[in-house]
Write a protein that holds these residues in place. Structure first.
Motif, short mmCIF file in Angstrom:
data_model
loop_
_atom_site.label_atom_id
_atom_site.label_comp_id
_atom_site.label_asym_id
_atom_site.label_seq_id
_atom_site.Cartn_x
_atom_site.Cartn_y
_atom_site.Cartn_z
N PHE A 1 0.84 -1.20 0.00
CA PHE A 1 0.00 0.00 0.00
C PHE A 1 0.88 1.26 0.00
O PHE A 1 0.62 2.20 -0.75
CB PHE A 1 -0.92 -0.01 1.22
N ALA A 2 1.92 1.28 0.83
CA ALA A 2 2.83 2.43 0.88
C ALA A 2 3.56 2.60 -0.45
O ALA A 2 3.78 3.73 -0.91
CB ALA A 2 3.83 2.25 2.02
N ASN A 3 3.94 1.47 -1.08
CA ASN A 3 4.59 1.57 -2.38
C ASN A 3 3.67 2.19 -3.42
O ASN A 3 4.08 3.04 -4.23
CB ASN A 3 5.03 0.18 -2.85
N SER A 4 2.40 1.79 -3.40
CA SER A 4 1.44 2.36 -4.35
C SER A 4 1.23 3.85 -4.09
O SER A 4 1.10 4.64 -5.03
CB SER A 4 0.10 1.62 -4.26
N VAL A 5 1.20 4.24 -2.82
CA VAL A 5 1.07 5.67 -2.49
C VAL A 5 2.28 6.43 -3.01
O VAL A 5 2.16 7.54 -3.55
CB VAL A 5 0.91 5.86 -0.98
N LEU A 6 3.46 5.85 -2.88
CA LEU A 6 4.67 6.49 -3.39
C LEU A 6 4.64 6.62 -4.90
O LEU A 6 4.85 7.72 -5.45
CB LEU A 6 5.90 5.70 -2.96
N TYR A 7 4.38 5.50 -5.58
CA TYR A 7 4.36 5.54 -7.04
C TYR A 7 3.28 6.48 -7.57
O TYR A 7 3.54 7.32 -8.45
CB TYR A 7 4.11 4.13 -7.60
N VAL B 1 -5.62 16.52 -14.59
CA VAL B 1 -4.45 15.72 -14.96
C VAL B 1 -3.98 14.88 -13.78
O VAL B 1 -3.64 13.70 -13.93
CB VAL B 1 -3.32 16.64 -15.46
N PHE B 2 -3.96 15.48 -12.59
CA PHE B 2 -3.52 14.74 -11.40
C PHE B 2 -4.42 13.54 -11.15
O PHE B 2 -3.93 12.44 -10.83
CB PHE B 2 -3.54 15.68 -10.20
N LEU B 3 -5.71 13.71 -11.28
CA LEU B 3 -6.64 12.61 -11.02
C LEU B 3 -6.46 11.50 -12.03
O LEU B 3 -6.40 10.32 -11.66
CB LEU B 3 -8.08 13.13 -11.05
N PHE B 4 -6.35 11.84 -13.31
CA PHE B 4 -6.15 10.81 -14.33
C PHE B 4 -4.83 10.07 -14.10
O PHE B 4 -4.76 8.84 -14.22
CB PHE B 4 -6.15 11.46 -15.72
N GLN B 5 -3.78 10.81 -13.79
CA GLN B 5 -2.48 10.19 -13.59
C GLN B 5 -2.47 9.34 -12.32
O GLN B 5 -1.88 8.26 -12.29
CB GLN B 5 -1.40 11.28 -13.50
N LEU B 6 -3.12 9.81 -11.27
CA LEU B 6 -3.20 9.05 -10.02
C LEU B 6 -3.88 7.71 -10.24
O LEU B 6 -3.38 6.66 -9.81
CB LEU B 6 -3.95 9.86 -8.97
N VAL B 7 -5.02 7.72 -10.91
CA VAL B 7 -5.76 6.47 -11.16
C VAL B 7 -4.95 5.56 -12.07
O VAL B 7 -4.88 4.34 -11.85
CB VAL B 7 -7.14 6.78 -11.77
N GLY B 8 -4.32 6.13 -13.10
CA GLY B 8 -3.56 5.31 -14.03
C GLY B 8 -2.37 4.63 -13.38
O GLY B 8 -2.12 3.43 -13.61
N ILE B 9 -1.63 5.36 -12.54
CA ILE B 9 -0.46 4.77 -11.88
C ILE B 9 -0.90 3.77 -10.82
O ILE B 9 -0.29 2.70 -10.66
CB ILE B 9 0.42 5.87 -11.27
N TRP B 10 -1.94 4.10 -10.07
CA TRP B 10 -2.40 3.20 -9.00
C TRP B 10 -2.85 1.85 -9.58
O TRP B 10 -2.60 0.79 -8.99
CB TRP B 10 -3.56 3.85 -8.25
N ASN B 11 -3.51 1.87 -10.73
CA ASN B 11 -4.01 0.65 -11.34
C ASN B 11 -3.00 -0.01 -12.28
O ASN B 11 -3.30 -1.07 -12.86
CB ASN B 11 -5.30 0.93 -12.13
N ASN B 12 -1.83 0.59 -12.45
CA ASN B 12 -0.85 0.04 -13.39
C ASN B 12 -0.36 -1.33 -12.91
O ASN B 12 0.05 -1.49 -11.76
CB ASN B 12 0.34 1.00 -13.50
N TYR B 13 -0.41 -2.28 -13.79
CA TYR B 13 0.02 -3.64 -13.45
C TYR B 13 1.18 -4.12 -14.31
O TYR B 13 2.14 -4.72 -13.80
CB TYR B 13 -1.17 -4.59 -13.61
#
Length: 319
Positions: A111-117, A238-250
């Motif tokens: 979870f912390a790694n995802s928050v960082l990324y 832009v922040f919201l789109f990027q946040l969702v994209g990085i959080w869901n990146n697999y």
């Protein structure tokens, strides 16, 4: 000539008449606006649009509802009861406790790694997109259109197509299997730069920039004090789109990382899911982890949705 004197009663009568005329004119304008808003609409079209929107809402909400219900069940109840209704045994808190405590709290590390990324990556990507979009919109220099065309080309390239070349490049640089291998690619947002360029061109007036220059402000100060403030709705978008994209990146973490301590939530949950065949209790861990993983995105969407809507529409119509 002699001026005609009016009594107080006549003055009051004229005032009431004028007020009545103004009220009637206002009602006519209001009726005109209402007719403009309803022009071209029919009950049939309204029903069709409503039904389509309802179906889209169901399509997106049903999986989230299933996750909430599944996270409250034990492994036995997960397969023995209706998937869309709660089981007699409510095991949500037990499941979440196992998720957090399993393997020394490895889920909290993921979870912390995802928050960082996602957090750092989205924040820096938004700033770089704002700077690039502002420069492309407000400065005339040779090759500007060519650069913008390359950015548009970058929007069309899927991230999966660049993951393997990035892995080979980072391997040669010694950055593979590190935080940088996931964080650095997240700092680039072609769509964000495109959106910021369009928004800055529509909302940041050239006279404001000239006024700042006349006052002796540097270009960077003008950008930070004027440009960023005016572009705030677009930046939140832009922040919201990027946040969702990085959080869901697999796929990118899957290619770049081999150390489980560096995994984001998406990769960690998939690691748990792959073990359900030999250890059925991982069903409870996976469903509980999925529920916890969507909470930050839901909070971000609820908090930022008004800025998101404004960022997509503001500047599209000029008075």
């Amino acid at each position: 000539m002699t001026a005609t004197a009016h009594t107080p009663v006549e003055n009051d009568t004229r005032s009431l008449t004028t007020a009545s005329d103004s009220a009637r004119a206002a009602r006519r304008r209001s009726r005109g606006h209402d007719s403009d808003r309803s022009a071209g609409r029919s009950p049939g079209k309204t029903i069709i649009v409503t039904v389509v929107l309802a179906l889209v809402a169901v399509y997106f909400l049903v999986p989230a509802y299933w996750v909430v219900v599944a996270a409250t069940k034990t492994t036995e109840d997960l397969f023995a009861t209706n998937g869309f209704w709660f089981a007699p045994t409510f095991a949500l808190w037990e499941n979440l406790g196992r998720v957090i405590s399993y393997d020394g709290g490895v889920f909290l590390r993921w979870f912390a790694n995802s928050v960082l990324y996602a957090g750092v990556g989205a924040l820096l990507a938004t700033y770089f997109a704002a700077a690039g979009g502002y420069a492309l919109a407000k400065y005339a220099f040779r090759g500007r259109d060519t650069i913008f065309g390359l950015v548009l080309g970058g929007v069309l390239v899927p991230g999966t197509a660049t993951a393997l070349p990035l892995f080979l490049l980072f391997s040669q640089m010694g950055l593979a299997n590190t935080y940088w291998s996931v964080l650095l690619p997240s700092l680039v947002s072609p769509f964000g730069l495109f959106l910021c360029r369009i928004y800055a061109n529509a909302t940041v007036d050239a006279s404001l920039i000239e006024a700042g220059r006349i006052d002796g402000a540097s270009e960077l100060r003008i950008f930070h004090t004027l440009g960023l403030r005016i572009m705030t709705p677009a930046l939140v978008t832009v922040f919201l789109f990027q946040l969702v994209g990085i959080w869901n990146n697999y796929f990118l973490p899957l290619v770049m990382l081999s150390d489980s301590d560096l995994f984001p939530i998406t990769l960690g949950l998939n690691n748990w899911r792959s073990q359900v065949d030999r250890l059925p209790e991982f069903y409870e861990l996976t469903t509980g982890g999925v529920l916890l993983s969507i909470i930050p995105l839901a909070i971000a969407m609820i908090v930022l949705q008004r800025f998101w809507r404004g960022g997509l529409t503001e500047g599209s119509v000029k008075a």
